[in-house]
Motif scaffolding. Structure first.
Motif, mmCIF file in Angstrom:
data_model
loop_
_atom_site.group_PDB
_atom_site.id
_atom_site.type_symbol
_atom_site.label_atom_id
_atom_site.label_comp_id
_atom_site.label_asym_id
_atom_site.label_seq_id
_atom_site.Cartn_x
_atom_site.Cartn_y
_atom_site.Cartn_z
ATOM 1 N N UNK A 21 0.815 -1.212 0.000
ATOM 2 C CA UNK A 21 0.000 0.000 0.000
ATOM 3 C C UNK A 21 0.853 1.268 0.000
ATOM 4 N N UNK A 22 2.148 1.125 0.296
ATOM 5 C CA UNK A 22 3.045 2.282 0.257
ATOM 6 C C UNK A 22 4.487 1.805 0.130
ATOM 7 N N UNK A 23 5.304 2.649 -0.473
ATOM 8 C CA UNK A 23 6.731 2.344 -0.615
ATOM 9 C C UNK A 23 7.523 3.641 -0.509
ATOM 10 N N UNK A 24 8.594 3.598 0.264
ATOM 11 C CA UNK A 24 9.480 4.750 0.431
ATOM 12 C C UNK A 24 10.865 4.348 -0.059
ATOM 13 N N UNK A 25 11.368 5.084 -1.032
ATOM 14 C CA UNK A 25 12.646 4.766 -1.665
ATOM 15 C C UNK A 25 13.654 5.843 -1.287
ATOM 16 N N UNK A 26 14.777 5.441 -0.719
ATOM 17 C CA UNK A 26 15.812 6.375 -0.286
ATOM 18 C C UNK A 26 17.083 6.146 -1.102
ATOM 19 N N UNK A 27 17.563 7.180 -1.745
ATOM 20 C CA UNK A 27 18.747 7.078 -2.592
ATOM 21 C C UNK A 27 19.791 8.109 -2.158
ATOM 22 N N UNK A 28 20.855 7.622 -1.549
ATOM 23 C CA UNK A 28 21.968 8.507 -1.187
ATOM 24 C C UNK A 28 22.896 8.599 -2.399
ATOM 25 N N UNK A 29 22.948 9.776 -2.987
ATOM 26 C CA UNK A 29 23.663 9.928 -4.257
ATOM 27 C C UNK A 29 25.168 10.032 -4.042
ATOM 28 N N UNK A 30 25.767 8.881 -3.731
ATOM 29 C CA UNK A 30 27.227 8.829 -3.599
ATOM 30 C C UNK A 30 27.849 8.781 -4.986
ATOM 31 N N UNK A 31 29.163 8.563 -5.066
ATOM 32 C CA UNK A 31 29.832 8.581 -6.371
ATOM 33 C C UNK A 31 29.353 7.456 -7.278
ATOM 34 N N UNK A 32 28.929 6.348 -6.687
ATOM 35 C CA UNK A 32 28.492 5.211 -7.501
ATOM 36 C C UNK A 32 27.128 5.494 -8.147
ATOM 37 N N UNK A 33 26.153 5.921 -7.331
ATOM 38 C CA UNK A 33 24.834 6.214 -7.893
ATOM 39 C C UNK A 33 24.879 7.433 -8.806
ATOM 40 N N UNK A 34 25.739 8.400 -8.463
ATOM 41 C CA UNK A 34 25.834 9.615 -9.284
ATOM 42 C C UNK A 34 26.391 9.319 -10.669
#
Length: 208
Positions: free
Chosen positions: A119-132
């Motif tokens: 019924x709900x989802x929370x997505x957290x993305x810490x934009x470190x060098x890999x994700x960036x």
């Protein structure tokens, strides 16, 4: 073609339990911490996966307002400062502490209804060098795919749900077929019986 064992593995958690769930209500997303350009990319990925699954996406959820929140940020310590987030995510401060210790760059929290459906989802993305370093289209599609079903915590550890076709990153055909199968009305919205993998695999075979 994906067989029943492969399907079962995608929903079998590291503790050995089988847990399958899909969204039981239309997805009403909101994205924080991005430019308008990136916002359009994320919403485009959401729309594409919703069309694939046959599921709905709305502007507003009547109960929660927004039931899918995606946060882009640079430091885990930013999360406890978000007003009201501690009421949506249980034990937020200890969770942030664990994620910092693990040097994690992403995390998802799911909430479920009385039938076990998402019924709900929370997505957290810490934009470190890999994700960036990941192209916005690839990152957005990957996160949406991992939020459309309750996958195992081990599901994509060794192999991404995405593939490269020419110069484009696309959803793997077997994963696309599995998502479509998972949203078949004949399939329950949630299950803990691994026998469901047989039914899903049969539908994947018909779709591929």
């Amino acid at each position: 073609m994906m067989d029943a064992d492969e399907v079962e593995a995608l929903f079998t958690r590291s503790d050995g339990s089988f847990a399958f769930a899909r969204w039981g209500r239309p997805v009403a997303p909101v994205i924080f911490g991005v430019t308008d350009e990136t916002l359009a990319v994320v919403k485009g990925a959401l729309e594409a996966v919703m069309v694939l699954s046959g599921h709905q996406m709305l502007e507003t959820d009547p109960e929660l307002g927004s039931n899918m929140m995606v946060f882009f940020f640079s430091d885990w310590d930013e999360l406890p400062q978000v007003p009201g987030l501690d009421r949506l995510v249980n034990d937020l401060v200890p969770l942030v502490g664990r994620l910092k210790e693990q040097e994690a760059n992403q995390y998802r929290v799911f909430h479920f209804d009385g039938q076990g459906a998402i019924k709900a989802c929370f997505v957290f993305l810490r934009m470190d060098e890999h994700l960036s370093a990941v192209p916005a289209e690839t990152l957005a599609l990957s996160q949406v795919v991992q939020s459309v079903l309750l996958w195992s915590d081990l599901a994509f550890r060794d192999r991404s749900p995405l593939a490269v076709s020419g110069e484009k990153t696309i959803l793997r055909p077997d994963i696309a077929a599995l998502i479509r199968a998972a949203y078949d009305p004949a399939i329950p919205s949630a299950a803990t019986d691994p026998g469901l993998a047989l039914r899903l695999a049969a539908r994947v075979g018909l779709l591929q």
